[in-house]
Motif scaffolding. Structure first.
Motif, PDB file in Angstrom:
ATOM      1  N   TYR A  61      27.345  43.920  12.699  1.00  0.00           N
ATOM      2  CA  TYR A  61      26.955  43.679  13.983  1.00  0.00           C
ATOM      3  C   TYR A  61      26.508  44.411  14.229  1.00  0.00           C
ATOM      4  CZ  TYR A  61      28.642  38.580  14.327  1.00  0.00           C
ATOM      5  OH  TYR A  61      28.408  36.574  13.869  1.00  0.00           O
TER       6      TYR A  61
ATOM      7  N   THR B 199      42.889  37.282  10.306  1.00  0.00           N
ATOM      8  CA  THR B 199      41.716  37.430   9.518  1.00  0.00           C
ATOM      9  C   THR B 199      42.304  37.457   7.631  1.00  0.00           C
ATOM     10  OG1 THR B 199      41.400  39.450   9.697  1.00  0.00           O
ATOM     11  CG2 THR B 199      39.910  37.963  11.228  1.00  0.00           C
TER      12      THR B 199
ATOM     13  N   LYS C  19      23.806  34.980   6.882  1.00  0.00           N
ATOM     14  CA  LYS C  19      24.287  36.940   7.268  1.00  0.00           C
ATOM     15  C   LYS C  19      23.067  37.348   7.574  1.00  0.00           C
ATOM     16  CE  LYS C  19      27.898  38.233   7.774  1.00  0.00           C
ATOM     17  NZ  LYS C  19      29.070  37.588   8.670  1.00  0.00           N
TER      18      LYS C  19
ATOM     19  N   THR D 273      32.782  41.816  13.793  1.00  0.00           N
ATOM     20  CA  THR D 273      33.107  40.276  12.814  1.00  0.00           C
ATOM     21  C   THR D 273      34.738  40.632  12.148  1.00  0.00           C
ATOM     22  OG1 THR D 273      31.927  40.883  10.973  1.00  0.00           O
ATOM     23  CG2 THR D 273      30.649  39.866  12.928  1.00  0.00           C
ATOM     24  N   LYS D 274      35.183  39.904  12.253  1.00  0.00           N
ATOM     25  CA  LYS D 274      36.644  39.710  11.993  1.00  0.00           C
ATOM     26  C   LYS D 274      37.567  41.230  12.125  1.00  0.00           C
ATOM     27  CE  LYS D 274      33.821  38.477   7.220  1.00  0.00           C
ATOM     28  NZ  LYS D 274      34.488  36.607   7.412  1.00  0.00           N
TER      29      LYS D 274
ATOM     30  N   SER E 297      30.855  31.041  15.906  1.00  0.00           N
ATOM     31  CA  SER E 297      30.411  32.098  15.216  1.00  0.00           C
ATOM     32  C   SER E 297      29.287  31.864  15.340  1.00  0.00           C
ATOM     33  CB  SER E 297      30.990  31.269  14.101  1.00  0.00           C
ATOM     34  OG  SER E 297      30.266  32.422  12.798  1.00  0.00           O
TER      35      SER E 297
ATOM     36  N   ARG F 107      28.725  40.266  21.774  1.00  0.00           N
ATOM     37  CA  ARG F 107      30.286  39.280  22.265  1.00  0.00           C
ATOM     38  C   ARG F 107      30.176  39.564  23.546  1.00  0.00           C
ATOM     39  NH1 ARG F 107      34.380  39.436  19.263  1.00  0.00           N
ATOM     40  NH2 ARG F 107      34.203  40.925  18.549  1.00  0.00           N
TER      41      ARG F 107
END
Length: 299
Positions: free
Chosen positions: A70, A217, A65, A148-149, A266, A104
């Motif tokens: 992000y 999620t 990580k 993310t998530k 991912s 993205r």
């Protein structure tokens, strides 16, 4: 036990970071969890330091990580890692791949060029164009380029008044700039995480949405279950991950009435889904893979 010194870039105290460091320590006797927030790039001495540890002297680094969230700064952190790559220290996954996938848009473009089926997606800076896209696609998920998530994502639909859409879009633009609009797809309350290590298929698990949640999620109350994919589905996942140069990843796939689509690949991939959904310790498999790559001179 090997005598390799392999560091883990991650978030100290987080389960996925610590379990990977544990597995590496069991193989090598060496343990180093590296928080990029505490790393210093010394251009005059050509060193990348973390609390006195010279990362340029390590045998390898695994990026579990690179940041808690992000952001463009996460790309800067990957760029800093390219310094030790240039010195010959292998980084898993390579820093150029990490930089490509943190954003993205660049990650999506790679999938599009690879001919991977995705939900209808439109990108624009214009509020006028964004409103027309929402009207045309009926319902969309507005996604930040760095997240993310499902953090920061919003569902917008054509039934909302134009004034309301413009207000939401204006606030979003002020914070994020570009509008990344992806048509919602009909799910059966789950999507899939397909795990690959060194391009090799490992397993697939399902993420099942919690009560009342629009996304699956775990942060929103979802949970993991086992899932047995068809060979065709595995081939789709393989095709998607092959769009990038990744050491380890999970491919997010949705099963829709129009066929399977890939949400994203991912940049780092998780371990808990494979453990709870498939009963596999992929952190141990990843550690074994990296040690073998370095020992065999393939990294």
């Amino acid at each position: 036990m090997s005598n390799l010194k392999i560091g883990v870039i991650g978030i100290p105290g987080k389960w996925s970071t610590e379990v990977l460091a544990d597995r590496l320590e069991a193989l090598t006797g060496f343990r180093a969890v590296i928080d990029m927030a505490d790393v210093e790039l010394c251009l005059d001495t050509k060193q990348l330091l973390h609390k006195g540890l010279d990362l340029g002297r390590l045998d390898g680094v695994i990026v579990k990580k690179i940041s808690e969230v992000y952001a463009p700064s996460a790309e800067d952190r990957a760029l800093m890692l390219s310094h030790i790559e240039a010195m010959g220290v292998p980084v898993f996954s390579p820093s150029t791949t990490i930089r490509q996938m943190i954003n993205r848009l660049s990650g999506t473009l790679a999938l599009q060029r690879g001919g991977v089926p995705m939900p209808e997606t439109r990108v624009t800076e214009s509020i006028d164009v964004a409103v027309s896209v929402i009207k045309a696609l009926k319902e969309v998920i507005l996604k930040p380029l760095y997240s993310t998530k499902a953090r920061g994502m919003q569902i917008l639909n054509a039934q909302q008044p134009d004034s309301e859409l413009r207000e939401v879009l204006a606030a979003f633009k002020q914070e994020h700039g570009l509008f990344y609009l992806q048509k919602t797809v009909e799910l059966d309350g789950r999507d899939l995480g397909m795990v690959f290590l060194g391009g090799k298929y490992i397993c697939t698990y399902a993420r099942v949405a919690g009560d009342g949640s629009w996304n699956t999620t775990i942060n929103s109350g979802g949970h993991y279950e086992a899932y047995e994919p068809t060979p065709e589905l595995i081939e789709l996942g393989r095709k998607a991950q092959a769009c990038y140069n990744l050491s380890f990843t999970t491919v997010d796939i949705a099963l829709t009435s129009g066929g399977p689509v890939v949400f994203e690949v991912s940049a780092f991939g998780g371990f808990k889904g494979a453990l709870e959904g498939c009963g596999l310790d992929v952190a141990a498999q990843y550690a074994d893979y990296v040690v073998a790559q370095i020992q065999n001179g393939k990294a």
